[in-house]
Design an enzyme around this catalytic site. Sequence first.
Site, PDB file in Angstrom:
ATOM      1  N   ASP A  63      30.733   7.189 -11.574  1.00 25.76           N
ATOM      2  CA  ASP A  63      31.124   7.321 -10.224  1.00 25.76           C
ATOM      3  C   ASP A  63      32.184   6.582 -10.031  1.00 25.76           C
ATOM      4  OD1 ASP A  63      31.017   7.575  -7.523  1.00 25.76           O
ATOM      5  OD2 ASP A  63      29.256   7.808  -7.338  1.00 25.76           O
ATOM      6  N   GLU A  75      29.951  13.478  -4.831  1.00 18.38           N
ATOM      7  CA  GLU A  75      28.723  12.567  -4.411  1.00 18.38           C
ATOM      8  C   GLU A  75      29.390  11.765  -2.926  1.00 18.38           C
ATOM      9  OE1 GLU A  75      24.730  10.438  -5.800  1.00 18.38           O
ATOM     10  OE2 GLU A  75      26.651   9.600  -6.483  1.00 18.38           O
ATOM     11  N   GLU A 122      24.285   5.255 -14.725  1.00 19.47           N
ATOM     12  CA  GLU A 122      24.944   5.115 -13.654  1.00 19.47           C
ATOM     13  C   GLU A 122      24.882   3.623 -13.097  1.00 19.47           C
ATOM     14  OE1 GLU A 122      26.616   6.965  -9.450  1.00 19.47           O
ATOM     15  OE2 GLU A 122      24.209   7.155 -10.221  1.00 19.47           O
ATOM     16  N   GLN A 164      31.591  11.234 -11.106  1.00 21.12           N
ATOM     17  CA  GLN A 164      31.475  11.710  -9.650  1.00 21.12           C
ATOM     18  C   GLN A 164      32.658  11.104  -8.905  1.00 21.12           C
ATOM     19  OE1 GLN A 164      27.398   9.956  -9.287  1.00 21.12           O
ATOM     20  NE2 GLN A 164      26.386  12.087  -9.335  1.00 21.12           N
TER      21      GLN A 164
END
Length: 267
Positions: A177, A239, A143, A203
Amino acid sequence: MLLFSANLGFLFTDLSLPEAVGAAARAGFDAVELHWPHVGPAAIPADELKSAAAEAGLPILALNTARGDAAAGDFGLSALAGREREARAAIDAALAYASACGAGAVHLMAGKAEGPEAHAAFLANLRHALASARPQGLRILLEPINTFDVPGYFVSTVDRALALIEETGGEAELLLDCYHVARMGGDPATVLAEAFPKIGHIQIAGVPDRGEPDQGALAYPPLLDGLQRLGYAGHIGAEYRPRLSGAGGTEAGLTWLAAFRRGRGAG
């Protein structure tokens, strides 16, 4: 219809982890994902978490490798030259816990580092993670984390994450994300389309304050429409940090979930 996962590192934190799994199911989430359920005084046995997930009828998607010494500022270990033994232990522990609780993937946290030695350390630890995950049927995720929230994080851009994945044979997958992409000045919709073949999980959160995803500068409905057109079949992880803390804080901010699930066109 899109599928959404509750990240229990940020959501339902007023509850114990098994209780949070049940709350996520009642709220309408399709899965859960975790930060560090196996680390520290709040750690719970893997079989207890597995039972809670089975009772709730929700799959466990992923968890993270340990941060290291959080009080000293560690935010992952895998890119820290000289701490390879500690990093490998964190990888092995996360994989063992993921296998035992039924999670499908582990996010390999890089930590704060830079330079050739950090690059070499991360590649070696990533190869170790992939080799250890393979026989257990687990996936390894990388990530990119923005440098406003975590200054000095080794994997801070999508380009770096993709290059590291390529350097180690293309087996690891991108945890993308949208919040982190936007905070680094990128356009999440463009990045999602360009990196789509390598994406293992997505995310979302509001930008720039990481609150509920229906608030802030990033408009998610057209982005979600684009994901549907691309044929994304995975989950989208929520998240974010609820604006209201304490009992009921997560539930109070969940008005976005039903609308996002339908996509923009459903009204």
